[in-house]
Design an enzyme around this catalytic site. Structure first.
Site, mmCIF file in Angstrom:
data_model
loop_
_atom_site.group_PDB
_atom_site.id
_atom_site.type_symbol
_atom_site.label_atom_id
_atom_site.label_comp_id
_atom_site.label_asym_id
_atom_site.label_seq_id
_atom_site.Cartn_x
_atom_site.Cartn_y
_atom_site.Cartn_z
ATOM 1 N N LYS A 109 -32.995 -27.628 58.369
ATOM 2 C CA LYS A 109 -34.161 -26.744 58.557
ATOM 3 C C LYS A 109 -35.216 -27.206 57.560
ATOM 4 O O LYS A 109 -35.173 -26.847 56.390
ATOM 5 C CB LYS A 109 -33.735 -25.290 58.280
ATOM 6 C CG LYS A 109 -34.528 -24.226 59.013
ATOM 7 C CD LYS A 109 -35.998 -24.167 58.655
ATOM 8 C CE LYS A 109 -36.248 -23.533 57.307
ATOM 9 N NZ LYS A 109 -37.659 -23.703 56.878
ATOM 10 N N GLY B 61 -33.016 -19.214 46.449
ATOM 11 C CA GLY B 61 -31.603 -19.487 46.198
ATOM 12 C C GLY B 61 -30.802 -18.191 46.091
ATOM 13 O O GLY B 61 -29.691 -18.073 46.618
ATOM 14 N N GLU C 140 -42.597 -21.222 36.767
ATOM 15 C CA GLU C 140 -42.872 -22.480 37.459
ATOM 16 C C GLU C 140 -44.172 -22.358 38.253
ATOM 17 O O GLU C 140 -44.309 -21.495 39.103
ATOM 18 C CB GLU C 140 -41.714 -22.814 38.402
ATOM 19 C CG GLU C 140 -41.868 -24.163 39.055
ATOM 20 C CD GLU C 140 -40.691 -24.538 39.949
ATOM 21 O OE1 GLU C 140 -40.254 -23.700 40.753
ATOM 22 O OE2 GLU C 140 -40.219 -25.686 39.845
ATOM 23 N N GLU D 272 -30.498 -26.963 44.351
ATOM 24 C CA GLU D 272 -31.354 -27.733 43.451
ATOM 25 C C GLU D 272 -32.647 -26.941 43.400
ATOM 26 O O GLU D 272 -33.417 -26.928 44.355
ATOM 27 C CB GLU D 272 -31.554 -29.145 44.016
ATOM 28 C CG GLU D 272 -31.870 -30.150 42.937
ATOM 29 C CD GLU D 272 -33.351 -30.259 42.685
ATOM 30 O OE1 GLU D 272 -33.865 -29.456 41.867
ATOM 31 O OE2 GLU D 272 -33.983 -31.111 43.302
ATOM 32 N N CYS E 62 -40.094 -30.623 41.178
ATOM 33 C CA CYS E 62 -39.201 -29.653 40.532
ATOM 34 C C CYS E 62 -38.966 -30.005 39.074
ATOM 35 O O CYS E 62 -38.805 -29.124 38.237
ATOM 36 C CB CYS E 62 -37.893 -29.543 41.301
ATOM 37 S SG CYS E 62 -37.141 -31.127 41.642
HETATM 38 P P1 NAI Z 1 -39.008 -21.803 49.209
HETATM 39 O O1 NAI Z 1 -37.861 -21.855 48.289
HETATM 40 O O2 NAI Z 1 -39.362 -20.490 49.796
HETATM 41 O O3 NAI Z 1 -38.793 -22.801 50.434
HETATM 42 C C1 NAI Z 1 -37.879 -23.861 50.469
HETATM 43 C C2 NAI Z 1 -37.129 -23.860 51.787
HETATM 44 O O4 NAI Z 1 -36.347 -22.674 51.893
HETATM 45 C C3 NAI Z 1 -38.022 -23.875 53.013
HETATM 46 O O5 NAI Z 1 -37.423 -24.680 54.004
HETATM 47 C C4 NAI Z 1 -38.028 -22.431 53.447
HETATM 48 O O6 NAI Z 1 -38.298 -22.254 54.800
HETATM 49 C C5 NAI Z 1 -36.613 -22.022 53.122
HETATM 50 N N1 NAI Z 1 -36.410 -20.577 52.960
HETATM 51 C C6 NAI Z 1 -37.290 -19.652 52.524
HETATM 52 N N2 NAI Z 1 -36.733 -18.427 52.525
HETATM 53 C C7 NAI Z 1 -35.475 -18.575 52.972
HETATM 54 C C8 NAI Z 1 -34.394 -17.675 53.199
HETATM 55 N N3 NAI Z 1 -34.503 -16.377 52.961
HETATM 56 N N4 NAI Z 1 -33.228 -18.174 53.649
HETATM 57 C C9 NAI Z 1 -33.085 -19.484 53.880
HETATM 58 N N5 NAI Z 1 -34.066 -20.378 53.694
HETATM 59 C C10 NAI Z 1 -35.252 -19.943 53.249
HETATM 60 O O7 NAI Z 1 -40.238 -22.405 48.508
HETATM 61 P P2 NAI Z 1 -41.775 -22.176 48.931
HETATM 62 O O8 NAI Z 1 -42.053 -20.759 49.273
HETATM 63 O O9 NAI Z 1 -42.122 -23.170 49.928
HETATM 64 O O10 NAI Z 1 -42.473 -22.477 47.576
HETATM 65 C C11 NAI Z 1 -42.598 -21.453 46.611
HETATM 66 C C12 NAI Z 1 -42.388 -21.968 45.244
HETATM 67 O O11 NAI Z 1 -41.093 -22.555 45.129
HETATM 68 C C13 NAI Z 1 -43.308 -23.080 44.826
HETATM 69 O O12 NAI Z 1 -44.506 -22.573 44.375
HETATM 70 C C14 NAI Z 1 -42.511 -23.727 43.752
HETATM 71 O O13 NAI Z 1 -42.679 -23.059 42.541
HETATM 72 C C15 NAI Z 1 -41.100 -23.572 44.200
HETATM 73 N N6 NAI Z 1 -40.545 -24.782 44.825
HETATM 74 C C16 NAI Z 1 -39.645 -25.509 44.142
HETATM 75 C C17 NAI Z 1 -39.129 -26.657 44.680
HETATM 76 C C18 NAI Z 1 -38.159 -27.476 43.945
HETATM 77 O O14 NAI Z 1 -37.888 -28.600 44.334
HETATM 78 N N7 NAI Z 1 -37.594 -27.006 42.888
HETATM 79 C C19 NAI Z 1 -39.554 -27.149 45.977
HETATM 80 C C20 NAI Z 1 -40.476 -26.277 46.661
HETATM 81 C C21 NAI Z 1 -40.939 -25.143 46.072
#
Ligand code: NAI
Ligand code: MG
Length: 517
Positions: A205, A263, A421, A280, A314
């Site tokens: 996904k 997470g 972050e 991660e 990240c």
């Molecule tokens: P997110 O953690 O919401 O999204 C990452 C993935 O998780 C996407 O594919 C999203 O559709 C999915 N997702 C979201 N809610 C979910 C749920 N309840 N169950 C299963 N999957 C779900 O990150 P987002 O909203 O895109 O970005 C928000 C913040 O997260 C950013 O501002 C940043 O601070 C952080 N981030 C950190 C990353 C890293 O590599 N550590 C990568 C992307 C974002």
């Protein structure tokens, strides 16, 4: 001419006539409406819904993509289950699996320019980064893990003289992979390649902001001979498609990269089926400059560490700890370097800093710059409203989501600026007096993904490496990465390691066999 989602789209060469003054560089990409990749076929979403994916450099719609919901995830999970339980993949000769993974890598390399363009179009990152980093790293993931296919072994165990005891290392089954938008292709590859190497099947996904490259990858895997149903790609929104994947009873494990709050949500939903989870998550990584450091290099890498990929990394070195006695000198060098990072058209090969991925992310970064000011940190370099080479976003009236390098000094370790972050090009400089103080402050965060130490004193460097609570420590460098080296977080930055043999602690399970002699 290239194909995405079974439909042809054109990547025309640049037009002969002189382009408008603010025209975009790079290819003219026309994408069709894209579908879901399930069971080796392109499918419309069960509910027939679609969503837009946006070009962050212009704010314009690139194309529409079928929006997967619970029913589509169910279909994909069942196809992946079938491919695992009765398909050829897990039972195939290991070296044959390796050959297919190598073919995927070769096709990524063959379609390198197209993949790089898709990635830049969808994320807003500079084309030079997509070419130099995202696409090669994705090919390398398949090459590296192809090598493990026929090297995953069990053990014979000296348990009891009347028994022959041994272990089998088996695949887990169906892996749910949930990926973020900052490195869409390479993070997908980093999960898919080891999962497949071990004989698992996958439902991916991708992030709703950046679904394009994963769909193209799906097509490539088919061309490489991956059997139908072994990889399924279902774009859709996190709380709907993502959550359905996490809850699905036919999915054995979920590998997730993204925000720690997501997470947490995933862990709750996974409790229903007690799934194995690999996380991660985010970071607030400390980059520590001691007074005896090579200051020019340290300043250069401090900028690389936070401005690379617009800070959407990240393990970005977002907290810069600088020893008090060199603060003045170091800051001057830092600002000199930082000013060289200018946002520009992501498709211009000279651009080093592109657009942030979305309006939401753009607003979030602006909000944190304001928070920093209100907390009393000093804004040394303000990246808001950067001067674009063309005066506005390339080729449009819209401004695009551009923020330039931003540097705060006088940040205190407990400020929100230093604790949360931001995921943007915002550096927080924190002064420190001595070794103990900096280690204490560096460790005072909920995160623990990475850290760096700059010093010529070898003992100090290794002492710091031991004392820092982080999954990776760089000494006199920043941001090195290789599939052979484990990467992952302490504390709320994660719970497993991706890279090297340790990856397979997650993607395989051990069976013990007792044979009476
Ligand atoms: P997110 O953690 O919401 O999204 C990452 C993935 O998780 C996407 O594919 C999203 O559709 C999915 N997702 C979201 N809610 C979910 C749920 N309840 N169950 C299963 N999957 C779900 O990150 P987002 O909203 O895109 O970005 C928000 C913040 O997260 C950013 O501002 C940043 O601070 C952080 N981030 C950190 C990353 C890293 O590599 N550590 C990568 C992307 C974002
Ligand atoms: Mg996009």
């Amino acid at each position: 001419m290239s194909k995405v989602a079974g439909l042809k789209f054109k990547m025309k060469p640049e037009k002969k006539e002189a382009p408008a003054a603010n025209a975009r560089k790079g290819p003219d990409i026309r994408l069709p409406h894209l579908k879901l990749w399930i069971g080796g076929k392109w499918k419309e979403a069960v509910h027939g819904r679609t969503f837009k994916t946006i070009d962050p450099a212009t704010g314009e719609v690139i194309t529409r993509v079928a929006e997967g919901t619970e029913e589509d995830i169910d279909l994909a999970a069942r196809r992946a289950r079938k491919a695992f339980d009765s398909g050829p993949w897990p039972k195939m000769k290991a070296s044959e699996r390796a050959r297919i993974l190598h073919r995927i890598a070769a096709l990524i390399r063959e379609n390198y320019e197209e993949l790089a363009s898709l990635e830049t179009l969808d994320t807003g990152k500079p084309i030079q980064n997509s070419r130099r980093i995202d696409v090669p790293s994705s090919a390398e993931a398949f090459e590296y893990y192809a090598g493990w296919c026929d090297k995953l072994t069990g053990e014979t165990l000296p348990a009891h003289p009347e028994f022959f005891s041994y272990t089998l290392r088996e695949p887990l089954g169906v892996i749910g992979a949930i990926t973020p938008w900052n490195f869409p292709l390479s993070i997908a590859a980093q999960k898919i390649a080891p999962a497949l190497a071990a004989g698992n099947t996958v439902v991916l996904k991708p992030a709703e902001q950046t679904p394009l490259s994963a769909l193209r990858l799906a097509e490539i895997t088919e061309e490489a001979g991956l059997p139908a149903g072994v990889l399924n790609v279902v774009p859709g929104f996190g709380p709907v498609a993502g959550a359905a994947l996490v809850r699905h009873p036919e999915v054995d494990a979920v590998s997730f990269t993204g925000e720690y709050l997501t997470g947490r949500e995933i862990m709750k939903n996974a409790a229903l089926t007690l799934k194995k989870l690999s996380f991660e998550l985010g970071g607030k990584s400390a980059n520590i400059i001691f007074a005896d450091a090579d200051m020019d290099n340290a300043a250069r890498f401090a900028c690389d560490g936070i401005f690379f990929n617009q800070g959407e990394v990240c393990c970005a070195g977002s907290r810069l700890f600088v020893e008090e006695k060199i603060k003045k000198n170091f800051t001057a060098r830092l600002l000199q370097c930082a000013q060289k990072w200018r946002p520009g058209d992501p498709f211009d090969p000279a651009t080093e800093m592109g657009a942030l991925v979305s309006q939401e992310q753009f607003d979030k970064v602006l909000k944190y710059i304001e928070i920093g000011r209100q907390e009393g940190a000093k804004l040394l370099l303000d990246g808001r409203n950067p001067k674009m080479p063309q005066g506005k976003a390339p080729g449009t009236k819209s401004k695009g989501f551009f923020i330039g390098p931003t540097v705060f000094s006088g940040v205190l370790p407990q400020m929100r600026l230093a604790q949360e972050e931001i995921f943007g090009p915002v550096l927080s400089q924190i002064a420190f007096g001595d070794f103990e103080e900096v280690i204490r402050n560096a460790n005072q965060t909920i995160y623990g993904l990475a850290a760096a130490v700059w010093t010529k004193d070898i003992q100090k460097a290794h002492r710091a490496a031991r004392a820092l609570k982080a999954g990776t420590v760089w000494i006199n460098g920043y941001g090195n990465f290789d599939h052979a080296v484990p990467f992952g977080g302490y504390k709320m930055s994660g719970n497993t390691r991706e890279g090297g043999i340790h990856t397979f602690d997650f993607y395989t399970q051990i069976k013990s066999v007792w044979v009476r002699l």
